[in-house]
Write an enzyme that holds these catalytic residues in place. Structure first.
Site, PDB file in Angstrom:
ATOM      1  N   TYR A  71      -9.233   8.667   2.156  1.00  0.00           N
ATOM      2  CA  TYR A  71      -8.006   8.407   1.400  1.00  0.00           C
ATOM      3  C   TYR A  71      -7.399   9.735   0.933  1.00  0.00           C
ATOM      4  O   TYR A  71      -6.215  10.002   1.147  1.00  0.00           O
ATOM      5  CB  TYR A  71      -8.317   7.503   0.203  1.00  0.00           C
ATOM      6  CG  TYR A  71      -7.129   7.292  -0.717  1.00  0.00           C
ATOM      7  CD1 TYR A  71      -6.091   6.441  -0.344  1.00  0.00           C
ATOM      8  CD2 TYR A  71      -7.042   7.952  -1.935  1.00  0.00           C
ATOM      9  CE1 TYR A  71      -4.996   6.254  -1.177  1.00  0.00           C
ATOM     10  CE2 TYR A  71      -5.955   7.767  -2.770  1.00  0.00           C
ATOM     11  CZ  TYR A  71      -4.935   6.916  -2.382  1.00  0.00           C
ATOM     12  OH  TYR A  71      -3.844   6.741  -3.200  1.00  0.00           O
ATOM     13  N   SER A 111      -0.881  11.508  -3.745  1.00  0.00           N
ATOM     14  CA  SER A 111      -1.845  11.181  -4.794  1.00  0.00           C
ATOM     15  C   SER A 111      -2.323  12.452  -5.480  1.00  0.00           C
ATOM     16  O   SER A 111      -2.559  13.470  -4.819  1.00  0.00           O
ATOM     17  CB  SER A 111      -3.029  10.446  -4.187  1.00  0.00           C
ATOM     18  OG  SER A 111      -4.055  10.315  -5.162  1.00  0.00           O
TER      19      SER A 111
HETATM   20  N1  LIG Z   1      -2.148   3.015  -8.303  1.00  0.00           N
HETATM   21  C1  LIG Z   1      -2.536   4.270  -8.405  1.00  0.00           C
HETATM   22  O1  LIG Z   1      -3.250   4.661  -9.347  1.00  0.00           O
HETATM   23  C2  LIG Z   1      -2.094   5.259  -7.367  1.00  0.00           C
HETATM   24  C3  LIG Z   1      -2.435   6.620  -7.573  1.00  0.00           C
HETATM   25  C4  LIG Z   1      -2.035   7.546  -6.631  1.00  0.00           C
HETATM   26  C5  LIG Z   1      -1.296   7.158  -5.519  1.00  0.00           C
HETATM   27  N2  LIG Z   1      -0.985   5.842  -5.343  1.00  0.00           N
HETATM   28  C6  LIG Z   1      -0.194   5.487  -4.142  1.00  0.00           C
HETATM   29  O2  LIG Z   1       0.874   4.653  -4.525  1.00  0.00           O
HETATM   30  C7  LIG Z   1       1.283   3.862  -3.400  1.00  0.00           C
HETATM   31  C8  LIG Z   1       1.453   2.421  -3.836  1.00  0.00           C
HETATM   32  O3  LIG Z   1       0.198   1.894  -4.200  1.00  0.00           O
HETATM   33  P1  LIG Z   1       0.004   0.848  -5.399  1.00  0.00           P
HETATM   34  O4  LIG Z   1      -0.859   1.511  -6.388  1.00  0.00           O
HETATM   35  O5  LIG Z   1       1.303   0.283  -5.810  1.00  0.00           O
HETATM   36  O6  LIG Z   1      -0.920  -0.235  -4.643  1.00  0.00           O
HETATM   37  P2  LIG Z   1      -0.633  -1.741  -4.196  1.00  0.00           P
HETATM   38  O7  LIG Z   1      -0.216  -2.557  -5.350  1.00  0.00           O
HETATM   39  O8  LIG Z   1      -1.844  -2.138  -3.438  1.00  0.00           O
HETATM   40  O9  LIG Z   1       0.617  -1.607  -3.195  1.00  0.00           O
HETATM   41  C9  LIG Z   1       0.467  -1.141  -1.890  1.00  0.00           C
HETATM   42  C10 LIG Z   1       1.674  -1.575  -1.090  1.00  0.00           C
HETATM   43  O10 LIG Z   1       1.496  -1.086   0.254  1.00  0.00           O
HETATM   44  C11 LIG Z   1       1.668  -2.204   1.131  1.00  0.00           C
HETATM   45  N3  LIG Z   1       0.896  -2.113   2.348  1.00  0.00           N
HETATM   46  C12 LIG Z   1      -0.436  -1.900   2.459  1.00  0.00           C
HETATM   47  N4  LIG Z   1      -0.804  -1.981   3.766  1.00  0.00           N
HETATM   48  C13 LIG Z   1       0.320  -2.262   4.463  1.00  0.00           C
HETATM   49  C14 LIG Z   1       0.599  -2.492   5.821  1.00  0.00           C
HETATM   50  N5  LIG Z   1      -0.365  -2.438   6.752  1.00  0.00           N
HETATM   51  N6  LIG Z   1       1.863  -2.746   6.196  1.00  0.00           N
HETATM   52  C15 LIG Z   1       2.843  -2.816   5.274  1.00  0.00           C
HETATM   53  N7  LIG Z   1       2.659  -2.626   3.971  1.00  0.00           N
HETATM   54  C16 LIG Z   1       1.407  -2.361   3.560  1.00  0.00           C
HETATM   55  C17 LIG Z   1       1.183  -3.398   0.344  1.00  0.00           C
HETATM   56  O11 LIG Z   1       1.647  -4.579   0.956  1.00  0.00           O
HETATM   57  P3  LIG Z   1       0.838  -5.993   0.801  1.00  0.00           P
HETATM   58  O12 LIG Z   1       1.326  -6.570  -0.498  1.00  0.00           O
HETATM   59  O13 LIG Z   1       1.269  -6.763   1.991  1.00  0.00           O
HETATM   60  O14 LIG Z   1      -0.617  -5.654   0.783  1.00  0.00           O
HETATM   61  C18 LIG Z   1       1.798  -3.096  -1.021  1.00  0.00           C
HETATM   62  O15 LIG Z   1       3.138  -3.474  -1.059  1.00  0.00           O
HETATM   63  C19 LIG Z   1       0.191   4.055  -2.341  1.00  0.00           C
HETATM   64  O16 LIG Z   1       0.666   4.940  -1.353  1.00  0.00           O
HETATM   65  C20 LIG Z   1      -0.952   4.671  -3.111  1.00  0.00           C
HETATM   66  O17 LIG Z   1      -1.765   5.467  -2.278  1.00  0.00           O
HETATM   67  C21 LIG Z   1      -1.369   4.883  -6.244  1.00  0.00           C
END
Ligand SMILES: NC(=O)c1ccc[n+]([C@@H]2O[C@H](COP(=O)([O-])OP(=O)(O)OC[C@H]3O[C@@H](n4cnc5c(N)ncnc54)[C@H](OP(=O)(O)O)[C@@H]3O)[C@@H](O)[C@H]2O)c1
Length: 330
Positions: free
Chosen positions: A216, A201
């Site tokens: 986080y 991140s």
């Molecule tokens: N969006 C942003 O602005 C942003 C910025 C910086 C970094 N990130 C990083 O990008 C990555 C993806 O996040 P996103 O933004 O796409 O969020 P998201 O839509 O909430 O996706 C998160 C994913 O992680 C999975 N996950 C969470 N807990 C889990 C568990 N216990 N076991 C297995 N899978 C699990 C979720 O599965 P479920 O569907 O089952 O919940 C979902 O597929 C993360 O690592 C996040 O920290 C995001």
């Protein structure tokens, strides 16, 4: 009179010399920053042939958290590039759905592994870990995207959330990244090739603090440092390890700062746009990168502001977000 002129020259000459040196250093710095940015843009524009990832790294990709947001978009983008997928997630129904969507759109194979990654490094995590090992055994796994992550509990003071919630976050954001990487590395080492992408991140890399999201940010700093060291450790074995550190991607995890900060939405990208940039960056650049152009611009702008300004703004935005979460509108 002549000696007076000579004295003035003697006094002004060192001043001119200093001025010229400073101007030279400033110009060299500006040129370096501009060149780096141009090189970055060139990499962004660089076209990746469809079979490039398959040819360079292998036929299969493992993606964690493919059930929503960035992970889902990256799984589809990797399939568009011809990679077969091992999809690792905790919800069997959504895994089946994404697997079906991938196969209906692209001529690739998929495998699914049901794995609640918050169980890693607990006795209940042994069985799904064994299934993951079994699923990748004998496959030519070339690419791994450690994407699954959680930001909850967020917008809280450290003493407010219960310890078990922090432990779950640590397991998903840190332990699972470590364990999944450890599962695929032996195969990659024996084949002498591979690319590992860990989604970190920008919140831990390009800004000085992330108040009320402290845990986080700290877990994401682990992801970056883990990737940096592995990048050096495995480069000679043909394995490219990279931490991608995005700013705002429009998913359910994204901090809803943009509504408070107005202009921030200018720098928000869709998961599909992020995935296109992210996949283009696999195996390119150093151990840490920020694939989307908008995020790259934000990164440059963030670097120009003093830490105290960041801290002041971020605490206010996080407090605003906290009120919103606790008032139930989130
Ligand atoms: N969006 C942003 O602005 C942003 C910025 C910086 C970094 N990130 C990083 O990008 C990555 C993806 O996040 P996103 O933004 O796409 O969020 P998201 O839509 O909430 O996706 C998160 C994913 O992680 C999975 N996950 C969470 N807990 C889990 C568990 N216990 N076991 C297995 N899978 C699990 C979720 O599965 P479920 O569907 O089952 O919940 C979902 O597929 C993360 O690592 C996040 O920290 C995001």
């Amino acid at each position: 009179m002549a000696s007076h002129v000579f004295m003035i020259r003697q006094e002004t000459a060192p001043a001119q010399w200093w001025f010229l040196s400073l101007a030279f250093v400033g110009a060299a710095y500006a040129a370096t920053v501009t060149l780096r940015f141009v090189a970055y843009l060139a990499l962004c524009r660089c076209h990746r042939p469809k079979d490039d990832l398959r040819r360079r790294y292998g036929e299969w990709a493992v993606v964690t958290g493919p059930t929503s947001g960035i992970g889902r978009a990256m799984a589809l983008e990797l399939a568009r590039h011809g990679l077969n997928l091992v999809l690792v997630g905790r919800d069997p129904a959504i895994l089946r759905e994404i697997s079906g969507t991938v196969k209906s759109l692209h001529k690739v194979k998929t495998k699914t592994v049901v794995f609640d990654l918050s169980l890693v490094w607990t006795p209940d995590g042994d069985e799904p870990l064994r299934r993951l090992r079994e699923a990748v055994e004998g496959l030519d796994v070339g690419v791994v995207v450690n994407n699954a992550g959680v930001a909850k509990p967020g917008a809280v003071y450290l003493h407010e959330a219960d310890v078990e919630a922090w432990v779950r976050m640590v397991r998903v954001n840190m332990s699972a990244v470590t364990e999944v990487t450890a599962v695929v590395l032996p195969g990659m080492v024996s084949r002498g090739r591979g690319a590992i992408v860990n989604i970190g991140s920008a919140g831990s890399e390009y800004i000085p603090s992330l108040p009320l999201y402290t845990m986080y940010a700290a877990t994401k700093r682990y992801v970056a440092q883990f990737s940096r060291s592995l990048h050096v450790e495995y480069a000679s074995k043909g394995i490219h390890v990279q931490c991608q550190a995005p700013f705002f991607v429009d998913t359910r995890l994204m901090f809803r700062f943009e509504e408070a900060a107005g202009g921030v939405s200018l720098f928000t990208v869709t998961p599909d746009a992020y995935a296109r940039a992210a996949v283009a960056w696999i195996g390119r650049g150093g151990a840490l990168c920020t694939p989307a152009v908008r995020h790259q611009l934000l990164r440059r702008m963030a670097a120009a502001a003093p830490d105290s300004v960041h801290d002041w703004i971020l605490l206010r935005l996080a407090t605003w977000n906290r009120k919103r979460c606790f008032s139930g509108s989130e």
